[in-house]
Design a protein around this motif. Structure first.
Motif, PDB file in Angstrom:
ATOM      1  N   ILE A  56       7.218  10.598  -6.746  1.00  0.00           N
ATOM      2  CA  ILE A  56       6.179   9.582  -6.895  1.00  0.00           C
ATOM      3  C   ILE A  56       4.892  10.209  -7.405  1.00  0.00           C
ATOM      4  CG2 ILE A  56       4.687   7.977  -5.631  1.00  0.00           C
ATOM      5  CD1 ILE A  56       7.148   7.382  -3.842  1.00  0.00           C
ATOM      6  N   VAL A  57       4.510  11.354  -6.847  1.00  0.00           N
ATOM      7  CA  VAL A  57       3.292  12.044  -7.280  1.00  0.00           C
ATOM      8  C   VAL A  57       3.402  12.433  -8.751  1.00  0.00           C
ATOM      9  CG1 VAL A  57       1.912  14.136  -6.971  1.00  0.00           C
ATOM     10  CG2 VAL A  57       2.642  12.828  -4.979  1.00  0.00           C
ATOM     11  N   ALA A  58       4.573  12.915  -9.155  1.00  0.00           N
ATOM     12  CA  ALA A  58       4.775  13.290 -10.556  1.00  0.00           C
ATOM     13  C   ALA A  58       4.625  12.074 -11.472  1.00  0.00           C
ATOM     14  CB  ALA A  58       6.146  13.920 -10.738  1.00  0.00           C
ATOM     15  N   ARG A  59       5.162  10.950 -11.055  1.00  0.00           N
ATOM     16  CA  ARG A  59       5.042   9.730 -11.877  1.00  0.00           C
ATOM     17  C   ARG A  59       3.605   9.236 -11.928  1.00  0.00           C
ATOM     18  NH1 ARG A  59      10.417   6.058 -11.810  1.00  0.00           N
ATOM     19  NH2 ARG A  59      11.868   7.749 -12.195  1.00  0.00           N
ATOM     20  N   LEU A  60       2.882   9.359 -10.825  1.00  0.00           N
ATOM     21  CA  LEU A  60       1.469   8.961 -10.836  1.00  0.00           C
ATOM     22  C   LEU A  60       0.658   9.865 -11.761  1.00  0.00           C
ATOM     23  CD1 LEU A  60       0.871   8.087  -7.076  1.00  0.00           C
ATOM     24  CD2 LEU A  60       0.891   6.507  -9.005  1.00  0.00           C
ATOM     25  N   ARG A  61       0.982  11.145 -11.815  1.00  0.00           N
ATOM     26  CA  ARG A  61       0.293  12.053 -12.750  1.00  0.00           C
ATOM     27  C   ARG A  61       0.588  11.665 -14.188  1.00  0.00           C
ATOM     28  NH1 ARG A  61       1.679  17.217  -9.251  1.00  0.00           N
ATOM     29  NH2 ARG A  61      -0.127  17.181  -7.878  1.00  0.00           N
ATOM     30  N   ASP A  62       1.850  11.321 -14.460  1.00  0.00           N
ATOM     31  CA  ASP A  62       2.212  10.851 -15.802  1.00  0.00           C
ATOM     32  C   ASP A  62       1.438   9.578 -16.141  1.00  0.00           C
ATOM     33  OD1 ASP A  62       3.988  12.937 -16.077  1.00  0.00           O
ATOM     34  OD2 ASP A  62       5.746  11.734 -15.536  1.00  0.00           O
ATOM     35  N   ALA A  63       1.294   8.700 -15.155  1.00  0.00           N
ATOM     36  CA  ALA A  63       0.579   7.443 -15.366  1.00  0.00           C
ATOM     37  C   ALA A  63      -0.885   7.709 -15.700  1.00  0.00           C
ATOM     38  CB  ALA A  63       0.684   6.558 -14.118  1.00  0.00           C
ATOM     39  N   GLU A  64      -1.492   8.674 -15.012  1.00  0.00           N
ATOM     40  CA  GLU A  64      -2.887   9.016 -15.297  1.00  0.00           C
ATOM     41  C   GLU A  64      -3.049   9.503 -16.725  1.00  0.00           C
ATOM     42  OE1 GLU A  64      -4.566  11.733 -12.484  1.00  0.00           O
ATOM     43  OE2 GLU A  64      -4.054  10.456 -10.780  1.00  0.00           O
ATOM     44  N   LYS A  65      -2.100  10.318 -17.178  1.00  0.00           N
ATOM     45  CA  LYS A  65      -2.152  10.820 -18.554  1.00  0.00           C
ATOM     46  C   LYS A  65      -2.047   9.663 -19.547  1.00  0.00           C
ATOM     47  CE  LYS A  65      -0.049  15.266 -17.477  1.00  0.00           C
ATOM     48  NZ  LYS A  65       1.164  16.074 -17.620  1.00  0.00           N
ATOM     49  N   LEU A  66      -1.109   8.752 -19.289  1.00  0.00           N
ATOM     50  CA  LEU A  66      -0.925   7.615 -20.191  1.00  0.00           C
ATOM     51  C   LEU A  66      -2.163   6.723 -20.211  1.00  0.00           C
ATOM     52  CD1 LEU A  66       2.760   6.678 -19.301  1.00  0.00           C
ATOM     53  CD2 LEU A  66       1.948   7.607 -21.471  1.00  0.00           C
ATOM     54  N   GLN A  67      -2.746   6.481 -19.042  1.00  0.00           N
ATOM     55  CA  GLN A  67      -3.945   5.652 -18.990  1.00  0.00           C
ATOM     56  C   GLN A  67      -5.120   6.357 -19.656  1.00  0.00           C
ATOM     57  OE1 GLN A  67      -4.010   4.663 -14.759  1.00  0.00           O
ATOM     58  NE2 GLN A  67      -3.373   2.582 -15.273  1.00  0.00           N
TER      59      GLN A  67
ATOM     60  N   GLU B  73       4.397  -3.618 -11.348  1.00  0.00           N
ATOM     61  CA  GLU B  73       2.969  -3.360 -11.127  1.00  0.00           C
ATOM     62  C   GLU B  73       2.663  -3.310  -9.637  1.00  0.00           C
ATOM     63  OE1 GLU B  73       0.027  -5.340 -13.525  1.00  0.00           O
ATOM     64  OE2 GLU B  73       1.504  -5.691 -15.095  1.00  0.00           O
ATOM     65  N   GLN B  74       3.367  -4.116  -8.850  1.00  0.00           N
ATOM     66  CA  GLN B  74       3.162  -4.117  -7.405  1.00  0.00           C
ATOM     67  C   GLN B  74       3.521  -2.752  -6.810  1.00  0.00           C
ATOM     68  OE1 GLN B  74       5.449  -7.048  -5.344  1.00  0.00           O
ATOM     69  NE2 GLN B  74       4.448  -6.685  -3.403  1.00  0.00           N
ATOM     70  N   THR B  75       4.647  -2.199  -7.226  1.00  0.00           N
ATOM     71  CA  THR B  75       5.064  -0.879  -6.747  1.00  0.00           C
ATOM     72  C   THR B  75       4.059   0.181  -7.171  1.00  0.00           C
ATOM     73  OG1 THR B  75       7.394  -1.488  -6.799  1.00  0.00           O
ATOM     74  CG2 THR B  75       6.890   0.866  -6.867  1.00  0.00           C
ATOM     75  N   PHE B  76       3.618   0.119  -8.420  1.00  0.00           N
ATOM     76  CA  PHE B  76       2.649   1.083  -8.931  1.00  0.00           C
ATOM     77  C   PHE B  76       1.363   1.043  -8.106  1.00  0.00           C
ATOM     78  CE2 PHE B  76      -0.790   2.150 -11.991  1.00  0.00           C
ATOM     79  CZ  PHE B  76      -0.442   3.469 -12.220  1.00  0.00           C
TER      80      PHE B  76
ATOM     81  N   ARG C 248      -0.317   3.961  -5.601  1.00  0.00           N
ATOM     82  CA  ARG C 248      -1.682   4.468  -5.759  1.00  0.00           C
ATOM     83  C   ARG C 248      -2.483   4.366  -4.481  1.00  0.00           C
ATOM     84  NH1 ARG C 248      -4.170   2.195 -11.219  1.00  0.00           N
ATOM     85  NH2 ARG C 248      -5.978   2.482  -9.912  1.00  0.00           N
ATOM     86  N   THR C 249      -2.255   3.325  -3.693  1.00  0.00           N
ATOM     87  CA  THR C 249      -3.018   3.180  -2.441  1.00  0.00           C
ATOM     88  C   THR C 249      -2.585   4.189  -1.386  1.00  0.00           C
ATOM     89  OG1 THR C 249      -1.530   1.457  -1.626  1.00  0.00           O
ATOM     90  CG2 THR C 249      -3.499   0.733  -2.780  1.00  0.00           C
ATOM     91  N   LYS C 250      -1.342   4.645  -1.473  1.00  0.00           N
ATOM     92  CA  LYS C 250      -0.871   5.679  -0.516  1.00  0.00           C
ATOM     93  C   LYS C 250      -1.378   7.020  -0.978  1.00  0.00           C
ATOM     94  CE  LYS C 250       3.277   3.475   1.147  1.00  0.00           C
ATOM     95  NZ  LYS C 250       4.684   3.606   1.375  1.00  0.00           N
TER      96      LYS C 250
END
Length: 49
Positions: free
Chosen positions: A12-23, A40-43, A47-49
């Motif tokens: 999950i952390v790896a995917r959130l890092r990828d998401a930050e790069k994309l954003q 989007e709900q899962t995303f 992020r809140t966790k």
């Protein structure tokens, strides 16, 4: 009916890092979620966790 795919914390952390790069490159939240293969709900929950 297919079982839900569970990810561990590291994945999950790896995917959130990828998401930050994309954003950072200008992608919208909906585009990022489509790329990651999550709703989007899962995303937002990740992020809140």
């Amino acid at each position: 009916m297919a079982a839900a795919k569970r990810l561990n914390r590291e994945q999950i952390v790896a995917r959130l890092r990828d998401a930050e790069k994309l954003q950072g490159q200008g992608a919208s939240t909906s585009q990022v979620c489509k790329k990651l293969g999550v709703s989007e709900q899962t995303f937002c929950r990740w992020r809140t966790k």
